[in-house]
Design a protein around this motif. Structure first.
Motif, PDB file in Angstrom:
ATOM      1  N   ARG A 140     -56.291  53.764 -72.332  1.00 25.00           N
ATOM      2  CA  ARG A 140     -57.265  52.904 -72.975  1.00 25.00           C
ATOM      3  C   ARG A 140     -58.368  52.561 -71.966  1.00 25.00           C
ATOM      4  O   ARG A 140     -58.235  52.808 -70.770  1.00 25.00           O
ATOM      5  CB  ARG A 140     -56.590  51.623 -73.486  1.00 25.00           C
ATOM      6  N   ARG A 141     -59.430  51.977 -72.467  1.00 25.66           N
ATOM      7  CA  ARG A 141     -60.597  51.696 -71.638  1.00 25.66           C
ATOM      8  C   ARG A 141     -60.313  50.612 -70.608  1.00 25.66           C
ATOM      9  O   ARG A 141     -59.656  49.616 -70.899  1.00 25.66           O
ATOM     10  CB  ARG A 141     -61.776  51.269 -72.506  1.00 25.66           C
ATOM     11  N   ALA A 142     -60.850  50.802 -69.416  1.00 25.91           N
ATOM     12  CA  ALA A 142     -60.809  49.772 -68.376  1.00 25.91           C
ATOM     13  C   ALA A 142     -62.109  48.977 -68.422  1.00 25.91           C
ATOM     14  O   ALA A 142     -63.116  49.415 -68.996  1.00 25.91           O
ATOM     15  CB  ALA A 142     -60.631  50.411 -67.005  1.00 25.91           C
ATOM     16  N   SER A 143     -62.104  47.811 -67.800  1.00 23.22           N
ATOM     17  CA  SER A 143     -63.301  46.967 -67.817  1.00 23.22           C
ATOM     18  C   SER A 143     -64.392  47.512 -66.912  1.00 23.22           C
ATOM     19  O   SER A 143     -65.555  47.134 -67.042  1.00 23.22           O
ATOM     20  CB  SER A 143     -62.940  45.540 -67.385  1.00 23.22           C
ATOM     21  N   ASN A 144     -64.017  48.416 -65.990  1.00 19.41           N
ATOM     22  CA  ASN A 144     -64.986  48.952 -65.033  1.00 19.41           C
ATOM     23  C   ASN A 144     -64.856  50.467 -64.943  1.00 19.41           C
ATOM     24  O   ASN A 144     -63.805  51.025 -65.268  1.00 19.41           O
ATOM     25  CB  ASN A 144     -64.784  48.316 -63.654  1.00 19.41           C
ATOM     26  N   PRO A 145     -65.901  51.169 -64.519  1.00 25.46           N
ATOM     27  CA  PRO A 145     -65.839  52.626 -64.380  1.00 25.46           C
ATOM     28  C   PRO A 145     -64.848  53.042 -63.298  1.00 25.46           C
ATOM     29  O   PRO A 145     -64.463  52.246 -62.454  1.00 25.46           O
ATOM     30  CB  PRO A 145     -67.272  53.008 -63.985  1.00 25.46           C
ATOM     31  N   GLY A 146     -64.457  54.318 -63.317  1.00 25.84           N
ATOM     32  CA  GLY A 146     -63.583  54.842 -62.285  1.00 25.84           C
ATOM     33  C   GLY A 146     -62.438  55.666 -62.832  1.00 25.84           C
ATOM     34  O   GLY A 146     -61.766  56.375 -62.085  1.00 25.84           O
ATOM     35  N   THR A 147     -62.213  55.592 -64.137  1.00 27.54           N
ATOM     36  CA  THR A 147     -61.152  56.376 -64.770  1.00 27.54           C
ATOM     37  C   THR A 147     -61.616  57.820 -64.943  1.00 27.54           C
ATOM     38  O   THR A 147     -62.788  58.073 -65.226  1.00 27.54           O
ATOM     39  CB  THR A 147     -60.814  55.778 -66.152  1.00 27.54           C
ATOM     40  N   TRP A 148     -60.696  58.761 -64.803  1.00 24.76           N
ATOM     41  CA  TRP A 148     -61.016  60.165 -65.061  1.00 24.76           C
ATOM     42  C   TRP A 148     -60.937  60.418 -66.567  1.00 24.76           C
ATOM     43  O   TRP A 148     -59.952  60.964 -67.080  1.00 24.76           O
ATOM     44  CB  TRP A 148     -60.089  61.078 -64.279  1.00 24.76           C
ATOM     45  N   THR A 215     -65.500  42.922 -72.887  1.00 23.70           N
ATOM     46  CA  THR A 215     -65.437  43.440 -74.257  1.00 23.70           C
ATOM     47  C   THR A 215     -64.655  44.758 -74.294  1.00 23.70           C
ATOM     48  O   THR A 215     -64.199  45.181 -75.361  1.00 23.70           O
ATOM     49  CB  THR A 215     -66.841  43.667 -74.844  1.00 23.70           C
ATOM     50  N   ARG A 216     -64.515  45.390 -73.157  1.00 28.69           N
ATOM     51  CA  ARG A 216     -63.733  46.624 -73.063  1.00 28.69           C
ATOM     52  C   ARG A 216     -62.266  46.319 -72.730  1.00 28.69           C
ATOM     53  O   ARG A 216     -61.346  46.893 -73.313  1.00 28.69           O
ATOM     54  CB  ARG A 216     -64.318  47.539 -71.983  1.00 28.69           C
ATOM     55  N   SER A 217     -62.071  45.422 -71.760  1.00 26.95           N
ATOM     56  CA  SER A 217     -60.729  45.020 -71.352  1.00 26.95           C
ATOM     57  C   SER A 217     -60.833  43.665 -70.662  1.00 26.95           C
ATOM     58  O   SER A 217     -61.784  43.410 -69.923  1.00 26.95           O
ATOM     59  CB  SER A 217     -60.122  46.033 -70.387  1.00 26.95           C
ATOM     60  N   LYS A 218     -59.843  42.830 -70.892  1.00 25.85           N
ATOM     61  CA  LYS A 218     -59.885  41.496 -70.275  1.00 25.85           C
ATOM     62  C   LYS A 218     -59.419  41.519 -68.823  1.00 25.85           C
ATOM     63  O   LYS A 218     -59.545  40.521 -68.119  1.00 25.85           O
ATOM     64  CB  LYS A 218     -59.046  40.515 -71.077  1.00 25.85           C
ATOM     65  N   TYR A 219     -58.913  42.669 -68.367  1.00 27.04           N
ATOM     66  CA  TYR A 219     -58.431  42.772 -66.994  1.00 27.04           C
ATOM     67  C   TYR A 219     -59.554  43.291 -66.093  1.00 27.04           C
ATOM     68  O   TYR A 219     -59.964  44.449 -66.189  1.00 27.04           O
ATOM     69  CB  TYR A 219     -57.205  43.680 -66.932  1.00 27.04           C
ATOM     70  N   LEU A 220     -60.042  42.410 -65.240  1.00 29.60           N
ATOM     71  CA  LEU A 220     -61.210  42.714 -64.415  1.00 29.60           C
ATOM     72  C   LEU A 220     -60.832  43.535 -63.181  1.00 29.60           C
ATOM     73  O   LEU A 220     -59.692  43.509 -62.707  1.00 29.60           O
ATOM     74  CB  LEU A 220     -61.882  41.419 -63.977  1.00 29.60           C
ATOM     75  N   GLY A 221     -61.827  44.238 -62.664  1.00 31.80           N
ATOM     76  CA  GLY A 221     -61.677  44.891 -61.377  1.00 31.80           C
ATOM     77  C   GLY A 221     -61.781  43.857 -60.268  1.00 31.80           C
ATOM     78  O   GLY A 221     -62.289  42.755 -60.470  1.00 31.80           O
ATOM     79  N   TYR A 222     -61.304  44.214 -59.090  1.00 34.64           N
ATOM     80  CA  TYR A 222     -61.329  43.297 -57.944  1.00 34.64           C
ATOM     81  C   TYR A 222     -61.968  44.017 -56.753  1.00 34.64           C
ATOM     82  O   TYR A 222     -61.294  44.349 -55.766  1.00 34.64           O
ATOM     83  CB  TYR A 222     -59.914  42.806 -57.596  1.00 34.64           C
ATOM     84  N   PRO A 223     -63.271  44.307 -56.839  1.00 35.99           N
ATOM     85  CA  PRO A 223     -63.949  45.005 -55.738  1.00 35.99           C
ATOM     86  C   PRO A 223     -63.813  44.242 -54.428  1.00 35.99           C
ATOM     87  O   PRO A 223     -63.721  43.015 -54.420  1.00 35.99           O
ATOM     88  CB  PRO A 223     -65.411  45.069 -56.206  1.00 35.99           C
TER      89      PRO A 223
END
Length: 355
Positions: A140-148, A215-223
């Motif tokens: 499923r979609r992540a909140s941030n880019p980086g998925t293949w 809006t894509r996922s409630k789980y944020l990235g942690y840069p």
């Protein structure tokens, strides 16, 4: 501006036969006799030319036996480390896995993990172990880019734990679980459990902030942002099986677990054919990349944290060394991803015991 590289060294104050490892205090020590220990000055100059002509890397350090033998660029500047953040999170997990706060076999169903458009029943069977080894089967979609994205399969068609795919949803949820279980903000945990004990010189808590599209996922990235000289401290900690001076910062058993292959290079190439296009092959552990199928003795048992835009921590147990390099965000998008993965194999060639 890129500064001229140098290979520096200082005479050892105490014989290496007394101490097997040197650790920096508030500042790194430099080895002024590196050429006597196998580091080639002429090959170092060739490496400098390659970095300038063929990469956009803005800083680099090579640490050997706990001392700096090679430095390039601004090693003090805090830089976005891209997906190296995931390897840092894996390091944080160790303490809480060992004391039972985090149980790797716990499923996301029992953890109450849900998202903006739900989690399928088959997906609910995924465990924390599946998440941190990128084998959840949750596409499923992540909140941030980086998925293949190219290699995603239809949701609900893959049993959790049976297929590897690099997916930021897994990593972001792993971050959420860490915070839920440890009762700590990730960035505070990095500060308290890594930056302070390792006496990092440049760590700045105030610049760290989560991001993502809820809006894509409630789980944020942690840069995360680290300087190269602070990344080298993380690498040296890993090289020494989680021990810093006389204190065990990360449980040794957990370091071994992180770098145990969970996905072989062959399996990875089956899921993601692009992994078969470079010169070198990688297996995958718990959010660390493991060098596999190489013919260079210096890379035996080596492993890396990789960031897509020119960020790297590579640990070289066979030669007691750590390589780190970093790239400013404005330059990073121009780096060739293959360079990020394969540059350490070029760098180690400046070390030759026969010289």
């Amino acid at each position: 501006m890129k500064t001229k590289q140098f290979i520096i060294s200082v005479a050892l104050m105490i014989s290496a036969t007394i101490f097997s490892q040197t650790f920096p205090d508030t500042e790194w020590a430099y080895n002024m006799n590196a050429y006597k220990e196998g580091w080639s000055d002429s090959k170092g100059k060739e490496l400098y030319k390659y970095i300038v002509d063929s990469t956009n890397i803005t800083s680099m350090l090579i640490v050997h036996k706990g001392k700096v033998v090679y430095q390039y660029g601004d090693v003090k500047q805090n830089t976005y480390i891209a997906s190296c953040r995931k390897s840092v999170l894996s390091m944080l997990y160790g303490k809480y896995v060992e004391n039972g706060t985090i149980r790797l076999n716990e499923t996301i169903k029992t953890l109450g993990i849900d998202d903006v458009d739900g989690v399928l029943p088959i997906e609910q069977k995924a465990t924390i172990k599946d998440l941190i080894s990128s084998r959840s089967g949750i596409y499923r979609r992540a909140s941030n880019p980086g998925t293949w994205v190219k290699y995603l399969k239809k949701r609900g068609t893959v049993e959790p734990g049976t297929r590897w795919l690099y997916n930021n949803w897994d990593f972001n949820v792993a971050g959420f679980i860490f915070e839920s279980k440890s009762k700590k903000n990730i960035y505070d945990a990095v500060r308290d459990e890594l930056a302070l004990p390792l006496q990092m010189e440049d760590w700045n808590r105030t610049i760290h902030k989560k991001s993502g599209d809820v809006t894509r996922s409630k789980y944020l990235g942690y840069p995360m942002w680290f300087s190269s000289r602070d990344l080298a401290r993380l690498g040296l900690l890993m090289l020494n099986k989680g021990k810093w001076k006389n204190k065990q910062i990360i449980p040794e058993n957990w370091v071994n677990e992180m770098i145990t292959p969970r996905t072989t290079a062959k399996e990875m190439q089956k899921s993601v054919p692009v992994m078969n296009t470079g010169e070198h092959r990688f297996a995958y552990g718990y959010m660390w990349w493991l060098w596999e199928n190489h013919n260079d003795w210096r890379l035996k048992d080596a492993y890396s944290a990789l960031g897509a835009y020119g960020q790297n921590i590579t640990i070289l147990p066979e030669i007691d060394a750590v390589i780190v390099f970093n790239t400013k965000p404005e330059y990073g998008r121009f780096n060739n991803g293959k360079i990020t993965q394969e540059l350490p194999a070029r760098i180690v060639k400046i070390y030759d015991e026969s010289e």
